[in-house]
Each structure stands twice: as C-alpha cells, then as structure tokens.
Design a protein around this motif. Structure first.
Motif, PDB file in Angstrom:
ATOM      1  N   PRO A  54     -61.105  57.547 -18.579  1.00  0.00           N
ATOM      2  CA  PRO A  54     -61.687  57.040 -19.833  1.00  0.00           C
ATOM      3  C   PRO A  54     -62.071  58.166 -20.794  1.00  0.00           C
ATOM      4  CG  PRO A  54     -63.293  56.936 -18.082  1.00  0.00           C
ATOM      5  CD  PRO A  54     -62.015  57.404 -17.456  1.00  0.00           C
ATOM      6  N   ILE A  55     -61.087  58.973 -21.161  1.00  0.00           N
ATOM      7  CA  ILE A  55     -61.324  60.035 -22.130  1.00  0.00           C
ATOM      8  C   ILE A  55     -61.062  59.513 -23.536  1.00  0.00           C
ATOM      9  CG2 ILE A  55     -60.502  62.278 -22.961  1.00  0.00           C
ATOM     10  CD1 ILE A  55     -59.930  62.999 -20.068  1.00  0.00           C
ATOM     11  N   PHE A  56     -59.944  58.830 -23.689  1.00  0.00           N
ATOM     12  CA  PHE A  56     -59.538  58.346 -25.006  1.00  0.00           C
ATOM     13  C   PHE A  56     -60.112  56.975 -25.333  1.00  0.00           C
ATOM     14  CE2 PHE A  56     -55.923  61.000 -23.490  1.00  0.00           C
ATOM     15  CZ  PHE A  56     -56.161  62.074 -24.325  1.00  0.00           C
ATOM     16  N   TYR A  57     -60.765  56.360 -24.392  1.00  0.00           N
ATOM     17  CA  TYR A  57     -61.332  55.029 -24.581  1.00  0.00           C
ATOM     18  C   TYR A  57     -62.599  54.926 -23.729  1.00  0.00           C
ATOM     19  CZ  TYR A  57     -59.051  54.394 -20.085  1.00  0.00           C
ATOM     20  OH  TYR A  57     -58.649  54.550 -18.785  1.00  0.00           O
ATOM     21  N   PRO A  58     -63.567  54.119 -24.157  1.00  0.00           N
ATOM     22  CA  PRO A  58     -64.747  53.914 -23.304  1.00  0.00           C
ATOM     23  C   PRO A  58     -64.414  52.956 -22.163  1.00  0.00           C
ATOM     24  CG  PRO A  58     -64.981  52.703 -25.344  1.00  0.00           C
ATOM     25  CD  PRO A  58     -63.709  53.495 -25.455  1.00  0.00           C
ATOM     26  N   LEU A  59     -65.037  53.164 -21.037  1.00  0.00           N
ATOM     27  CA  LEU A  59     -64.798  52.313 -19.875  1.00  0.00           C
ATOM     28  C   LEU A  59     -65.171  50.866 -20.163  1.00  0.00           C
ATOM     29  CD1 LEU A  59     -63.820  52.522 -16.959  1.00  0.00           C
ATOM     30  CD2 LEU A  59     -66.174  52.867 -16.264  1.00  0.00           C
ATOM     31  N   SER A  60     -66.122  50.671 -21.062  1.00  0.00           N
ATOM     32  CA  SER A  60     -66.554  49.310 -21.399  1.00  0.00           C
ATOM     33  C   SER A  60     -65.472  48.519 -22.132  1.00  0.00           C
ATOM     34  CB  SER A  60     -67.824  49.368 -22.262  1.00  0.00           C
ATOM     35  OG  SER A  60     -67.563  50.113 -23.441  1.00  0.00           O
TER      36      SER A  60
END
Length: 159
Positions: free
Chosen positions: A87-93
């Motif tokens: 989850p670097i480019f996107y939040p895990l949520s």
C-alpha cells in the motif's frame, strides 16, 4: 571468513540509505507542516522490525542463490511485484475489507502502514501489530540462519 556477514552488509547498506531518506522526509514534514509528531520517534521500532524481516529474507535468498543461478532475475521481478502489492501508491483502507488480510501477507505492508500512521498522521503505536511483526521478523531471521547454515555444507558442490 563468516559468509553470514555478506547479506548483513547488504542490509546495512540499504538501512543507511533508508535512514538518510527518513531524515529527508522529516525535514520535508518540518517545512510543510511546521512540526513533527512525537509519535514519529517510534519509527525506529518499525525500522528495527523491518530489518529483522530483511535480514531473514536476505539470508534465505543468499543461500538459495548459490543453487539457483538465475535467482537474481526472479528477485527483481518479485521486488516490483511487492512494490505494487504494497500500500504505497494507495491507502489500505481503499481495498475491500475481505482483501485486507491478503495484502498483510506482504511483509512490507505493516511497516508501510505503521510508518504512514506514525509520521504523517501522528497516531500512536499499534503495539499489538508491532508485536506480531517482531515475532514474524525474528522467525524470519531464525529460519534464514538455519537455512543458510544447512545450505552452507553444500556450497562447494555448486561453486
């Protein structure tokens, strides 16, 4: 010569670069926000746990690399895959709830999420998650050392 030191040197080199990058990030946070959260000091705990994971994985890969000559090509592809699954480019949520556990199989996920939580958002330490992360990191090191030691007896057959 203790061959176990070779993977540790690679981890130490990457760790130095990570610390320098972290200092640059802290300076950016100071200039952009005007302050750094006190919880940011706990990033050291996350980096130590990540180092355990990295050392264990490097010991395993270093030992396996003696027997599988083209392993470096596969590791490069695996690194890119881990980058995009992390989850670097996107939040895990932003992921569906039922897929969250799959992403947590990636050993980088907790370190990334906890670092973001501590440095950017100023949240407290997730002690339960950190304890689990340390446990798996120590297991990685233990099994990495065992695999490296067992494989070392067969190095002369393949070199």
């Amino acid at each position: 010569f203790p061959l176990e030191l070779l993977p540790l040197i690679a981890v130490a080199s990457a760790g130095f670069r990570a610390v320098v990058s972290l200092l640059v990030l802290v300076m950016v946070l100071v200039f952009s926000q005007g302050f750094v959260h006190w919880s940011s000091l706990a990033i050291i705990l996350v980096l130590i746990a990540l180092t355990f994971h990295t050392v264990g994985l490097c010991l395993f890969v270093a030992a396996l690399g003696v027997f599988v000559k083209d392993l470096s090509h596969f590791i490069g592809i695996l690194g890119i895959l881990l980058l995009f699954v992390s989850p670097i480019f996107y939040p895990l949520s932003s992921l569906p709830i039922d897929l969250g556990w799959v992403v947590y199989l990636n050993p980088l996920t907790f370190a990334i999420e906890e670092s973001r939580s501590l440095l950017i958002f100023g949240n407290g330490v997730n002690w339960a998650g950190l304890a689990i992360y340390y446990t798996f990191g120590i297991l990685f090191v233990y099994f990495g050392i065992r695999f490296f030691s067992n494989a070392r007896a067969h190095y002369s057959d393949y070199i």
